[in-house]
Design an enzyme around this catalytic site. Structure first.
Site, PDB file in Angstrom:
ATOM      1  CD  GLU A 149       5.335  -4.187   2.860  1.00 14.34           C
ATOM      2  OE1 GLU A 149       5.827  -3.247   3.512  1.00 14.34           O
ATOM      3  OE2 GLU A 149       5.693  -5.374   2.988  1.00 14.34           O
ATOM      4  NE  ARG A 191      13.428  -3.219  -3.833  1.00 18.25           N
ATOM      5  CZ  ARG A 191      13.171  -2.355  -2.864  1.00 18.25           C
ATOM      6  NH1 ARG A 191      12.022  -2.397  -2.206  1.00 18.25           N
ATOM      7  NH2 ARG A 191      14.063  -1.463  -2.527  1.00 18.25           N
TER       8      ARG A 191
END
Ligand code: ISJ
Length: 332
Positions: free
Chosen positions: A326, A213
């Site tokens: 996103e 991440r």
């Protein structure tokens, strides 16, 4: 004989409208254009992709403040300074992508091993028609994930990938850019409220995506601040998309995910003695699927991000059809 320790060069980058990018010596760049590029091909280590016409165009340049050495291996171009190497490459449009992606990732790791930059810091993959299907009826993103996963399995790296972005662009084929380091020790970080992508259940495709991440790069000298490179982040909790159909809520959830990810409590789990808030984001690239959603996403981001954060809004497709936005970025 005395030896002097040379300081590690600092990796720096900035983002500007693509018309104002300038010609400073650089490791490489990522250019997002809102119309087809009339020039043919990419300049060395300068990846150009076409995004939708309703967002911005921009160039993000990466520099290291010292001379770079350029070269090419298996069609992958690279520019290297002492500490960092920036690589770009392309897979041409085809009926399917798993095999070509497998070969590409093998070649990248061979190149990085030969050059002596074994630690990946940041990866971008821009896929034409990402939610379209291959000649075998597989979604193109999922087919890409199959090839990437096979290559990484062979290399024993299924869990070792750094911060990554995979976004859909216009045109066919796949454009790649990667940054790797020689000696600094990047730390890959997961999000406490998202399961690691490499553990996504099979309903998202035959092979899970492989990325972390975020990736934290420690400061080059004692006392400085490190940098957190934030992967493309979306409105996912656990492994599920949340707020389907609600772009504002998706944008808010995405920024909450980033806040949790780079905050001190999460980084402490990795032995990192500092943390970042949304106020430390220096730059974000915001990918919005539908043109009409751009103003709403802009409104959420300008409310939650500091005025000092350079934000660009690009119209582009996201890996899951139900994801409308996103956000990737870096905090320092
Ligand atoms: C948005 C997500 O994934 C996207 C896909 C990625 C990949 O396949 O490497 C990496 C980050 C995002 O661009 C997610 O799964 O949370």
């Amino acid at each position: 004989m005395t030896s002097s320790v040379q300081p590690i060069p600092v990796l720096s980058s900035r983002i500007l409208p693509s018309s104002a990018a300038g010609d400073a010596p650089r490791l490489g760049s990522l250019t997002y254009l809102t119309a087809p590029d009339p020039r043919s091909g990419d300049a060395p280590t300068e990846l150009t992709v076409e995004v939708g016409p309703h967002g911005e165009s921009a160039t993000e340049t990466w520099t290291a403040g010292e001379p770079v050495l350029r070269g090419e291996y298996a069609g992958i171009r690279y520019a290297a300074c002492r500490e960092f190497v920036f690589c770009t490459g392309r897979i041409e449009e085809g009926g399917a992508y798993a095999d070509a992606t497998h070969r590409f990732y093998e070649d990248v790791f061979t190149l990085l091993a030969r050059l002596g930059y074994p630690r990946l810091v940041r990866v971008w993959n821009y896929i034409g028609d990402i939610n379209g299907v291959t000649s075998q009826g597989q979604e193109i993103y999922r087919d890409f994930c199959v090839g990437r996963s096979h290559a990484l399995e062979q290399l024993g790296m299924l869990h070792g990938m750094p911060a990554t972005t995979v976004i859909g662009v216009r045109g066919g084929g796949i454009g790649f850019a990667m940054i790797a380091a020689r000696t600094v020790e990047p730390v890959n970080v997961e999000n406490p409220r998202q399961i690691p992508a490499y553990r996504y259940p099979p309903r998202y495709g035959p092979r899970s995506p492989n990325f972390s991440r975020a990736t934290y790069v420690p400061p080059p000298g004692a006392g400085g601040r490190g940098t957190a490179y934030v992967s493309g982040t979306a409105s996912i909790i656990g492994h599920e998309t949340v707020h389907v159909g609600d772009v504002r809520a998706q944008a808010r959830t995405t920024l909450e995910n980033i806040e949790l990810l780079i905050g001190a409590p999460n980084l402490a789990r990795y032995g990192i003695g500092e943390g970042f808030g949304l106020e430390d984001l220096r730059r974000v690239k915001v990918y919005v699927r539908h043109a009409e959603d751009i103003p709403a996403v802009q409104a959420v981001c300008s409310r939650l991000l500091p005025p000092s954060c350079a934000a660009v809004y690009l119209q582009a497709d996201v890996c899951r059809r139900d994801l409308l936005v996103e956000i990737e970025g870096l905090a320092a």
